[in-house]
Design an enzyme around this catalytic site. Structure first.
Site, PDB file in Angstrom:
ATOM      1  N   LYS A 246     -12.479  15.243  17.416  1.00  0.00           N
ATOM      2  CA  LYS A 246     -11.122  14.696  17.322  1.00  0.00           C
ATOM      3  C   LYS A 246     -10.456  15.116  16.018  1.00  0.00           C
ATOM      4  CE  LYS A 246     -12.171  10.317  17.572  1.00  0.00           C
ATOM      5  NZ  LYS A 246     -13.636  10.362  17.647  1.00  0.00           N
TER       6      LYS A 246
ATOM      7  N   ARG B 126      -9.127   1.929  19.025  1.00  0.00           N
ATOM      8  CA  ARG B 126     -10.547   1.984  19.361  1.00  0.00           C
ATOM      9  C   ARG B 126     -10.996   0.765  20.150  1.00  0.00           C
ATOM     10  NH1 ARG B 126     -12.386   5.479  14.791  1.00  0.00           N
ATOM     11  NH2 ARG B 126     -14.622   5.761  14.816  1.00  0.00           N
TER      12      ARG B 126
ATOM     13  N   ARG C 132     -23.050  17.538  10.515  1.00  0.00           N
ATOM     14  CA  ARG C 132     -21.700  17.569   9.932  1.00  0.00           C
ATOM     15  C   ARG C 132     -21.718  17.552   8.398  1.00  0.00           C
ATOM     16  NH1 ARG C 132     -17.102  13.868  12.425  1.00  0.00           N
ATOM     17  NH2 ARG C 132     -18.329  12.093  11.697  1.00  0.00           N
TER      18      ARG C 132
ATOM     19  N   ARG D 286     -21.392  12.426   5.295  1.00  0.00           N
ATOM     20  CA  ARG D 286     -20.872  11.059   5.342  1.00  0.00           C
ATOM     21  C   ARG D 286     -22.022  10.068   5.458  1.00  0.00           C
ATOM     22  NH1 ARG D 286     -16.021  10.881   9.628  1.00  0.00           N
ATOM     23  NH2 ARG D 286     -17.193   8.994  10.115  1.00  0.00           N
TER      24      ARG D 286
ATOM     25  N   ARG E 268     -22.827   3.936  16.139  1.00  0.00           N
ATOM     26  CA  ARG E 268     -21.419   4.323  16.351  1.00  0.00           C
ATOM     27  C   ARG E 268     -21.192   4.751  17.801  1.00  0.00           C
ATOM     28  NH1 ARG E 268     -20.794   8.810  12.241  1.00  0.00           N
ATOM     29  NH2 ARG E 268     -18.630   8.927  12.923  1.00  0.00           N
TER      30      ARG E 268
HETATM   31  P1  AMP Z   1     -14.214   7.664  11.916  1.00  0.00           P
HETATM   32  O1  AMP Z   1     -14.002   8.493  10.704  1.00  0.00           O
HETATM   33  O2  AMP Z   1     -13.024   7.680  12.843  1.00  0.00           O
HETATM   34  O3  AMP Z   1     -15.509   7.967  12.635  1.00  0.00           O
HETATM   35  O4  AMP Z   1     -14.322   6.127  11.411  1.00  0.00           O
HETATM   36  C1  AMP Z   1     -15.338   5.732  10.520  1.00  0.00           C
HETATM   37  C2  AMP Z   1     -15.539   4.227  10.600  1.00  0.00           C
HETATM   38  O5  AMP Z   1     -14.313   3.562  10.226  1.00  0.00           O
HETATM   39  C3  AMP Z   1     -15.862   3.680  11.975  1.00  0.00           C
HETATM   40  O6  AMP Z   1     -17.250   3.778  12.276  1.00  0.00           O
HETATM   41  C4  AMP Z   1     -15.400   2.242  11.831  1.00  0.00           C
HETATM   42  O7  AMP Z   1     -16.320   1.464  11.063  1.00  0.00           O
HETATM   43  C5  AMP Z   1     -14.133   2.377  11.003  1.00  0.00           C
HETATM   44  N1  AMP Z   1     -12.939   2.574  11.844  1.00  0.00           N
HETATM   45  C6  AMP Z   1     -12.137   3.677  11.914  1.00  0.00           C
HETATM   46  N2  AMP Z   1     -11.129   3.512  12.788  1.00  0.00           N
HETATM   47  C7  AMP Z   1     -11.306   2.268  13.312  1.00  0.00           C
HETATM   48  C8  AMP Z   1     -10.614   1.497  14.286  1.00  0.00           C
HETATM   49  N3  AMP Z   1      -9.542   1.992  14.916  1.00  0.00           N
HETATM   50  N4  AMP Z   1     -11.072   0.256  14.565  1.00  0.00           N
HETATM   51  C9  AMP Z   1     -12.146  -0.263  13.934  1.00  0.00           C
HETATM   52  N5  AMP Z   1     -12.863   0.400  13.021  1.00  0.00           N
HETATM   53  C10 AMP Z   1     -12.450   1.665  12.702  1.00  0.00           C
END
Ligand code: AMP
Length: 236
Positions: free
Chosen positions: A22, A97, A141, A174, A185
């Site tokens: 994404k 999400r 990654r 990360r 996740r």
């Molecule tokens: P990402 O970089 O999109 O994988 O997001 C990393 C982490 O941020 C996720 O595992 C969640 O803990 C938190 N996070 C990001 N976007 C959301 C969302 N829309 N709702 C809830 N938690 C989020």
């Protein structure tokens, strides 16, 4: 790319499990159509880094691979979407999400974007990728802290081990890309985010793209979907 940029692409939402690509596709859409890419994960990581109130609340939750509670996110997202650079459209990566976030976003776009961009129904693109492929992508990654470019140790490594090709920064992993957190996740995706795809599918707004293909092929399909739905900017 003048033609691509003279479209009013409106709101684009990218859905898909962690590791689906994404972030990469959102960046490409942003560059092609001249709109900002908004990642709630990136915004939250910024809050964690700056130790804001939100960052302090989100830190532990993110480290465990769980979702940050919906209510904590809405102000952050609303503030970002109200910036002038979002006027002709934006790409959301990682939001919504949960079904509740999707409902909130629909209401927000209807209230605040209907006049500005003349249309507010988002284009929702879901990137589908096989589970084993996702694991490989996530455990491999590596990210550049300076320019944000994403590499993969197995699939497209940098020219020099652990160093960004573009600016020479040392790449990092990360903290939530460790295998046990990755599984958490992916579980959160299946239980909480899958219903978001169903929500948009039930409204006839979901386009699915095969994310197992090479990255350029995925982009080509994604651009086609965007262009099939986007309107020209009025007056251009
Ligand atoms: P990402 O970089 O999109 O994988 O997001 C990393 C982490 O941020 C996720 O595992 C969640 O803990 C938190 N996070 C990001 N976007 C959301 C969302 N829309 N709702 C809830 N938690 C989020």
């Amino acid at each position: 790319m003048a033609d691509a940029k003279s479209r009013n692409i409106g709101a684009i939402i990218l859905l898909g499990p962690p590791g689906a690509g994404k972030g990469t596709q959102a960046k490409r859409i942003g560059e092609r159509y001249g709109v900002p890419q908004i990642s709630t994960g990136d915004l939250l990581r910024e809050h964690v880094k700056n130790e804001t109130g939100l960052g302090l609340m989100a830190k532990g939750i993110m480290a465990r691979g769980e979702l940050v509670p919906d209510d904590l996110l809405y102000d952050m997202v609303a503030q970002r979407l109200r910036q002038p650079d979002c006027e002709h459209g934006f790409v959301l990566d990682g939001f919504p999400r949960t079904a509740a976030q999707a409902g909130w976003l629909d209401a927000f776009l209807e209230n605040e974007f209907f006049d500005k961009i003349g249309r507010w129904l988002p284009i929702v693109i879901e990137i589908d990728v096989d589970y084993n492929q996702l694991l490989r992508r996530l455990t491999g990654r590596r990210t550049c802290p300076t320019c944000g470019r994403i590499y993969n140790f197995y699939l497209h490594p940098p020219l020099v081990d652990n160093v960004c090709d573009l600016d020479g920064s040392k790449l990092f992993i990360r903290t939530d890309d460790r295998e046990e957190v990755i599984r958490e996740r992916l579980k959160a995706y299946e239980t909480q985010t899958r219903p978001v795809a169903e929500y948009y599918a039930s409204k006839g707004r979901l386009v699915s793209v095969d994310g197992n293909q090479p990255v350029d092929e995925v982009s080509r399909t994604v651009f086609e979907s965007v262009e099939a739905h986007a309107a020209p900017v009025s007056g251009s």
